[in-house]
Design a protein around this motif. Structure first.
Motif, PDB file in Angstrom:
ATOM      1  N   MET A  12       0.236   6.856  -5.504  1.00  0.00           N
ATOM      2  CA  MET A  12       0.481   6.000  -6.668  1.00  0.00           C
ATOM      3  C   MET A  12       1.289   4.775  -6.276  1.00  0.00           C
ATOM      4  O   MET A  12       1.041   3.682  -6.781  1.00  0.00           O
ATOM      5  CB  MET A  12       1.198   6.791  -7.776  1.00  0.00           C
ATOM      6  CG  MET A  12       1.391   5.981  -9.046  1.00  0.00           C
ATOM      7  SD  MET A  12      -0.129   5.275  -9.743  1.00  0.00           S
ATOM      8  CE  MET A  12      -1.018   6.754 -10.194  1.00  0.00           C
ATOM      9  N   ARG A  13       2.249   4.943  -5.355  1.00  0.00           N
ATOM     10  CA  ARG A  13       3.020   3.778  -4.898  1.00  0.00           C
ATOM     11  C   ARG A  13       2.092   2.733  -4.281  1.00  0.00           C
ATOM     12  O   ARG A  13       2.274   1.533  -4.483  1.00  0.00           O
ATOM     13  CB  ARG A  13       4.095   4.205  -3.899  1.00  0.00           C
ATOM     14  CG  ARG A  13       5.383   4.653  -4.562  1.00  0.00           C
ATOM     15  CD  ARG A  13       6.537   4.755  -3.576  1.00  0.00           C
ATOM     16  NE  ARG A  13       6.586   6.026  -2.861  1.00  0.00           N
ATOM     17  CZ  ARG A  13       7.028   7.160  -3.363  1.00  0.00           C
ATOM     18  NH1 ARG A  13       7.435   7.205  -4.605  1.00  0.00           N
ATOM     19  NH2 ARG A  13       7.047   8.254  -2.646  1.00  0.00           N
ATOM     20  N   MET A  14       1.096   3.193  -3.522  1.00  0.00           N
ATOM     21  CA  MET A  14       0.146   2.256  -2.902  1.00  0.00           C
ATOM     22  C   MET A  14      -0.692   1.545  -3.974  1.00  0.00           C
ATOM     23  O   MET A  14      -0.921   0.336  -3.894  1.00  0.00           O
ATOM     24  CB  MET A  14      -0.757   2.996  -1.916  1.00  0.00           C
ATOM     25  CG  MET A  14      -0.011   3.461  -0.679  1.00  0.00           C
ATOM     26  SD  MET A  14      -0.979   4.522   0.428  1.00  0.00           S
ATOM     27  CE  MET A  14      -2.457   3.592   0.649  1.00  0.00           C
ATOM     28  N   THR A  15      -1.134   2.294  -4.973  1.00  0.00           N
ATOM     29  CA  THR A  15      -1.922   1.695  -6.062  1.00  0.00           C
ATOM     30  C   THR A  15      -1.083   0.675  -6.815  1.00  0.00           C
ATOM     31  O   THR A  15      -1.533  -0.453  -7.076  1.00  0.00           O
ATOM     32  CB  THR A  15      -2.433   2.789  -7.025  1.00  0.00           C
ATOM     33  OG1 THR A  15      -3.268   3.692  -6.293  1.00  0.00           O
ATOM     34  CG2 THR A  15      -3.203   2.188  -8.183  1.00  0.00           C
ATOM     35  N   VAL A  16       0.151   1.041  -7.146  1.00  0.00           N
ATOM     36  CA  VAL A  16       1.039   0.127  -7.874  1.00  0.00           C
ATOM     37  C   VAL A  16       1.347  -1.103  -7.025  1.00  0.00           C
ATOM     38  O   VAL A  16       1.346  -2.228  -7.533  1.00  0.00           O
ATOM     39  CB  VAL A  16       2.328   0.861  -8.318  1.00  0.00           C
ATOM     40  CG1 VAL A  16       3.380  -0.115  -8.805  1.00  0.00           C
ATOM     41  CG2 VAL A  16       1.991   1.886  -9.409  1.00  0.00           C
ATOM     42  N   ALA A  17       1.574  -0.904  -5.731  1.00  0.00           N
ATOM     43  CA  ALA A  17       1.861  -2.046  -4.850  1.00  0.00           C
ATOM     44  C   ALA A  17       0.686  -3.024  -4.836  1.00  0.00           C
ATOM     45  O   ALA A  17       0.881  -4.248  -4.876  1.00  0.00           O
ATOM     46  CB  ALA A  17       2.164  -1.566  -3.435  1.00  0.00           C
ATOM     47  N   SER A  18      -0.537  -2.500  -4.796  1.00  0.00           N
ATOM     48  CA  SER A  18      -1.699  -3.395  -4.811  1.00  0.00           C
ATOM     49  C   SER A  18      -1.804  -4.129  -6.142  1.00  0.00           C
ATOM     50  O   SER A  18      -2.166  -5.316  -6.181  1.00  0.00           O
ATOM     51  CB  SER A  18      -2.985  -2.621  -4.521  1.00  0.00           C
ATOM     52  OG  SER A  18      -3.294  -1.732  -5.566  1.00  0.00           O
ATOM     53  N   LEU A  19      -1.454  -3.470  -7.217  1.00  0.00           N
ATOM     54  CA  LEU A  19      -1.477  -4.121  -8.536  1.00  0.00           C
ATOM     55  C   LEU A  19      -0.363  -5.164  -8.657  1.00  0.00           C
ATOM     56  O   LEU A  19      -0.551  -6.192  -9.318  1.00  0.00           O
ATOM     57  CB  LEU A  19      -1.366  -3.076  -9.651  1.00  0.00           C
ATOM     58  CG  LEU A  19      -2.580  -2.154  -9.801  1.00  0.00           C
ATOM     59  CD1 LEU A  19      -2.261  -1.006 -10.744  1.00  0.00           C
ATOM     60  CD2 LEU A  19      -3.790  -2.940 -10.270  1.00  0.00           C
ATOM     61  N   GLU A  20       0.772  -4.905  -8.021  1.00  0.00           N
ATOM     62  CA  GLU A  20       1.850  -5.907  -8.007  1.00  0.00           C
ATOM     63  C   GLU A  20       1.416  -7.132  -7.216  1.00  0.00           C
ATOM     64  O   GLU A  20       1.681  -8.266  -7.638  1.00  0.00           O
ATOM     65  CB  GLU A  20       3.130  -5.308  -7.415  1.00  0.00           C
ATOM     66  CG  GLU A  20       3.834  -4.351  -8.346  1.00  0.00           C
ATOM     67  CD  GLU A  20       5.044  -3.684  -7.709  1.00  0.00           C
ATOM     68  OE1 GLU A  20       6.042  -3.511  -8.432  1.00  0.00           O
ATOM     69  OE2 GLU A  20       4.991  -3.343  -6.514  1.00  0.00           O
ATOM     70  N   THR A  21       0.740  -6.922  -6.104  1.00  0.00           N
ATOM     71  CA  THR A  21       0.232  -8.038  -5.297  1.00  0.00           C
ATOM     72  C   THR A  21      -0.731  -8.893  -6.111  1.00  0.00           C
ATOM     73  O   THR A  21      -0.735 -10.120  -5.992  1.00  0.00           O
ATOM     74  CB  THR A  21      -0.465  -7.508  -4.027  1.00  0.00           C
ATOM     75  OG1 THR A  21       0.499  -6.767  -3.272  1.00  0.00           O
ATOM     76  CG2 THR A  21      -1.031  -8.633  -3.188  1.00  0.00           C
ATOM     77  N   MET A  22      -1.510  -8.243  -6.954  1.00  0.00           N
ATOM     78  CA  MET A  22      -2.469  -8.948  -7.815  1.00  0.00           C
ATOM     79  C   MET A  22      -1.788  -9.568  -9.042  1.00  0.00           C
ATOM     80  O   MET A  22      -2.447 -10.219  -9.843  1.00  0.00           O
ATOM     81  CB  MET A  22      -3.556  -7.970  -8.286  1.00  0.00           C
ATOM     82  CG  MET A  22      -4.403  -7.426  -7.184  1.00  0.00           C
ATOM     83  SD  MET A  22      -5.427  -6.010  -7.689  1.00  0.00           S
ATOM     84  CE  MET A  22      -6.278  -6.640  -9.099  1.00  0.00           C
ATOM     85  N   ARG A  23      -0.504  -9.297  -9.200  1.00  0.00           N
ATOM     86  CA  ARG A  23       0.279  -9.750 -10.350  1.00  0.00           C
ATOM     87  C   ARG A  23      -0.222  -9.174 -11.676  1.00  0.00           C
ATOM     88  O   ARG A  23      -0.125  -9.805 -12.724  1.00  0.00           O
ATOM     89  CB  ARG A  23       0.341 -11.273 -10.403  1.00  0.00           C
ATOM     90  CG  ARG A  23       1.114 -11.872  -9.244  1.00  0.00           C
ATOM     91  CD  ARG A  23       1.327 -13.362  -9.429  1.00  0.00           C
ATOM     92  NE  ARG A  23       2.323 -13.884  -8.516  1.00  0.00           N
ATOM     93  CZ  ARG A  23       2.048 -14.327  -7.299  1.00  0.00           C
ATOM     94  NH1 ARG A  23       0.830 -14.288  -6.839  1.00  0.00           N
ATOM     95  NH2 ARG A  23       3.021 -14.810  -6.544  1.00  0.00           N
ATOM     96  N   ALA A  24      -0.750  -7.962 -11.591  1.00  0.00           N
ATOM     97  CA  ALA A  24      -1.210  -7.264 -12.790  1.00  0.00           C
ATOM     98  C   ALA A  24      -0.079  -6.453 -13.414  1.00  0.00           C
ATOM     99  O   ALA A  24      -0.043  -6.262 -14.629  1.00  0.00           O
ATOM    100  CB  ALA A  24      -2.385  -6.356 -12.461  1.00  0.00           C
ATOM    101  N   VAL A  25       0.836  -5.970 -12.562  1.00  0.00           N
ATOM    102  CA  VAL A  25       1.976  -5.191 -13.042  1.00  0.00           C
ATOM    103  C   VAL A  25       3.257  -5.710 -12.400  1.00  0.00           C
ATOM    104  O   VAL A  25       3.212  -6.431 -11.402  1.00  0.00           O
ATOM    105  CB  VAL A  25       1.833  -3.672 -12.737  1.00  0.00           C
ATOM    106  CG1 VAL A  25       0.580  -3.096 -13.370  1.00  0.00           C
ATOM    107  CG2 VAL A  25       1.852  -3.401 -11.248  1.00  0.00           C
ATOM    108  N   ARG A  26       4.345  -5.317 -13.011  1.00  0.00           N
ATOM    109  CA  ARG A  26       5.651  -5.640 -12.427  1.00  0.00           C
ATOM    110  C   ARG A  26       6.582  -4.460 -12.668  1.00  0.00           C
ATOM    111  O   ARG A  26       6.362  -3.646 -13.565  1.00  0.00           O
ATOM    112  CB  ARG A  26       6.228  -6.913 -13.032  1.00  0.00           C
ATOM    113  CG  ARG A  26       6.652  -6.744 -14.476  1.00  0.00           C
ATOM    114  CD  ARG A  26       7.308  -7.998 -14.998  1.00  0.00           C
ATOM    115  NE  ARG A  26       7.819  -7.750 -16.331  1.00  0.00           N
ATOM    116  CZ  ARG A  26       7.801  -8.630 -17.295  1.00  0.00           C
ATOM    117  NH1 ARG A  26       7.293  -9.827 -17.089  1.00  0.00           N
ATOM    118  NH2 ARG A  26       8.303  -8.339 -18.473  1.00  0.00           N
ATOM    119  N   GLY A  27       7.615  -4.396 -11.843  1.00  0.00           N
ATOM    120  CA  GLY A  27       8.601  -3.346 -11.991  1.00  0.00           C
ATOM    121  C   GLY A  27       9.913  -3.926 -12.478  1.00  0.00           C
ATOM    122  O   GLY A  27      10.367  -4.952 -11.978  1.00  0.00           O
TER     123      GLY A  27
END
Length: 147
Positions: free
Chosen positions: A70-85
């Motif tokens: 899940m960390r890898m999936t979230v990291a890829s979504l952060e790179t795409m600027r789809a999610v943020r923490g």
């Protein structure tokens, strides 16, 4: 009691339904940029949209995957600027993952494009009687989806 000859056997119905839903799903995907997100990414984004911000651990549990995945999936979504923490206001040690405002707007536009296509297809292909039949079928599909 013998099954009615005009109705397909349940096995055939299951296969026909699967094929029809897959084809409809592909047609809906064609209305937006195809293949730009993996199924894991899509699932996480839809979960965040539906359920709101969550920790990586909570997302992993909900999706049935390991936290590292899940960390890898979230990291890829952060790179795409789809999610943020952002720091959890109730526990600063935790990070809550949420959709970015820009991605939420994009998600809304994607849904609108799919809904527009589906609306036009319904109007062009189905009669008012068939609309009513489809409404009843949708209720049944929702029951199956919740099984």
């Amino acid at each position: 009691m013998l099954p009615c000859m005009s109705e397909p056997p349940t096995t055939q119905l299951a296969g026909d339904l699967r094929i029809a839903l897959a084809k409809l799903h592909r047609r809906l995907r064609e209305q937006t940029r195809p293949h730009d997100l993996t199924s894991a990414q899509q699932s996480v984004l839809l979960r965040l949209d539906r359920d709101g911000p969550a920790t990586v651990s909570a997302l992993a549990r909900a999706e049935g995957v390991k936290p590292q995945s899940m960390r890898m999936t979230v990291a890829s979504l952060e790179t795409m600027r789809a999610v943020r923490g952002d720091a959890d206001p109730n526990d600063g040690r935790q990070t809550l993952i949420s959709l970015t405002p820009a991605f939420r707007a994009e998600l809304t536009a994607r849904r609108a494009a799919k809904n527009d296509w589906l609306h036009r297809a319904l109007q062009a292909q189905l009669s008012p009687r068939e609309h009513a039949q489809l409404a009843r079928a949708v209720a049944l599909l929702q029951l199956l989806a919740d099984y």
